[in-house]
Design an enzyme around this catalytic site. Sequence first.
Site, short mmCIF file in Angstrom:
data_model
loop_
_atom_site.label_atom_id
_atom_site.label_comp_id
_atom_site.label_asym_id
_atom_site.label_seq_id
_atom_site.Cartn_x
_atom_site.Cartn_y
_atom_site.Cartn_z
N GLU A 125 0.82 -1.20 0.00
CA GLU A 125 0.00 0.00 0.00
C GLU A 125 0.86 1.26 0.00
OE1 GLU A 125 -3.39 -1.90 2.92
OE2 GLU A 125 -2.21 -0.20 3.57
N CYS B 271 -1.88 -2.72 14.60
CA CYS B 271 -1.59 -2.44 13.19
C CYS B 271 -2.02 -3.60 12.30
CB CYS B 271 -0.09 -2.19 13.05
SG CYS B 271 0.50 -2.23 11.36
N CYS C 266 3.07 -5.20 15.74
CA CYS C 266 2.33 -4.33 16.68
C CYS C 266 0.84 -4.72 16.64
CB CYS C 266 2.49 -2.86 16.29
SG CYS C 266 4.21 -2.35 16.17
N CYS D 106 5.04 -7.11 7.85
CA CYS D 106 6.01 -6.56 8.80
C CYS D 106 6.28 -7.56 9.91
CB CYS D 106 5.47 -5.26 9.39
SG CYS D 106 6.61 -4.50 10.56
N CYS E 163 -2.38 1.96 8.55
CA CYS E 163 -1.42 1.02 8.00
C CYS E 163 -2.02 -0.37 7.76
CB CYS E 163 -0.27 0.92 8.98
SG CYS E 163 1.03 -0.14 8.51
N CYS F 269 3.36 8.40 1.65
CA CYS F 269 3.73 7.45 2.70
C CYS F 269 4.00 6.12 2.00
CB CYS F 269 2.55 7.37 3.67
SG CYS F 269 2.78 6.19 4.98
N GLU G 156 8.92 -2.22 8.58
CA GLU G 156 9.86 -1.47 9.41
C GLU G 156 11.06 -1.12 8.53
OE1 GLU G 156 10.63 -0.03 12.57
OE2 GLU G 156 12.37 0.36 11.31
#
Length: 360
Positions: free
Chosen positions: A92, A124, A121, A117, A342, A110, A170
């Site tokens: 994305e 997210c 988290c 990832c 995200c 962005c 990340e």
Amino acid sequence: MEKLDCRGCLEGEMRAACLENGLKKFRANQVFNWVNARGVHHWDEMKNIGKQDSERLDRVFFIQPLTVLKAQRSADGTRKFLFRLADGESIETVLMDYDHLTSRDRHTLCVSTQVGCPVGCPFCATGMDGFRRNLTAGEITGQVLEISRLLQQEDPKFTVTNIVFMGMGEPFLNYDAVMKAIRILNSENGQNIGMRRMTISTSGVAPKIIQLAQDNPQVGLAVSLHSVRNEVRDTLVPINRRYPLQELLEACRYYSDQTNRRVTFEFALHQQNVSKEEAEKLVVLLKGMLAHVNLIPINPVIGSDVQKAGKERLTMFKRVLEAGKIPVSIREEKGLDIDAACGQLRQRLECEEYASLKQS
Ligand code: SF4
């Protein structure tokens, strides 16, 4: 010989490859400009290069466009794009317009740096989906090139002015590709985006913050802090178990001392951390550092337990920081109507129609 990705090559690398393959050096400058400044997809779009040299170039390089799987536009102007990569994976990219806030046109992109990832988290959508692979430098620059090309069809003067490496992934766990993409995007013969207009946002990979300060002090740094207590941060941002708060903040102080640039601390506020005590501890931790705190009201995410904090508590948190003389702002909520947090668009498509899109 393996072909080189035009979008992931520095101009110097392109020149060396041209010379090695019997092509004139100036061809590299032309190709770099066509690909990186004008975003072309095919050799036959390069008007100043003849058929014979195009065929030779095609034996040395490849151009790999990203395919738009889905584009969404929010009522506030935020646009979100889901791209398909050559191997069928998807990423994305989000474009945010701040025209109404500044005197000049500011288009901040962005971009993603990984497919999925590994940090995980819990608030997210990308983190909940696991890690698939790193993006190449060409796939990172490609997001900027595709958006510029698309938007220039609407407005020929459109340019991406700012970049935040804050999409999926990340960035510091894909350090080399991200740094290479930054150098390509900074090239005068390409997008010519100033180093100071690019910001890396990290979940807290402390050793790479130090490396960034040493390698490229002009690039901005944002850190997703989200809590001032290790026991909470261990859960919210699990990389904290490897690089706990003290180590992270020492690295941030090193970055701001070396670069004389302020660090932006992202602080996602939700019911579990929006307390007066948390705000007071934050003041103590950041005292004396060149820092700015960006408070982010968390968007609701499918399948997550994290609940959104109320407006009064956000205001209370902000006032405590202001009283402690810590520069602070509340991030504008953007793209709420288009899954702009995200990983949300990708997650929704996984749920609904992504499988069929992937096969088509
Ligand atoms: S918030 Fe950032 S670091 Fe955390 S899982 Fe999502 S993409 Fe990864």
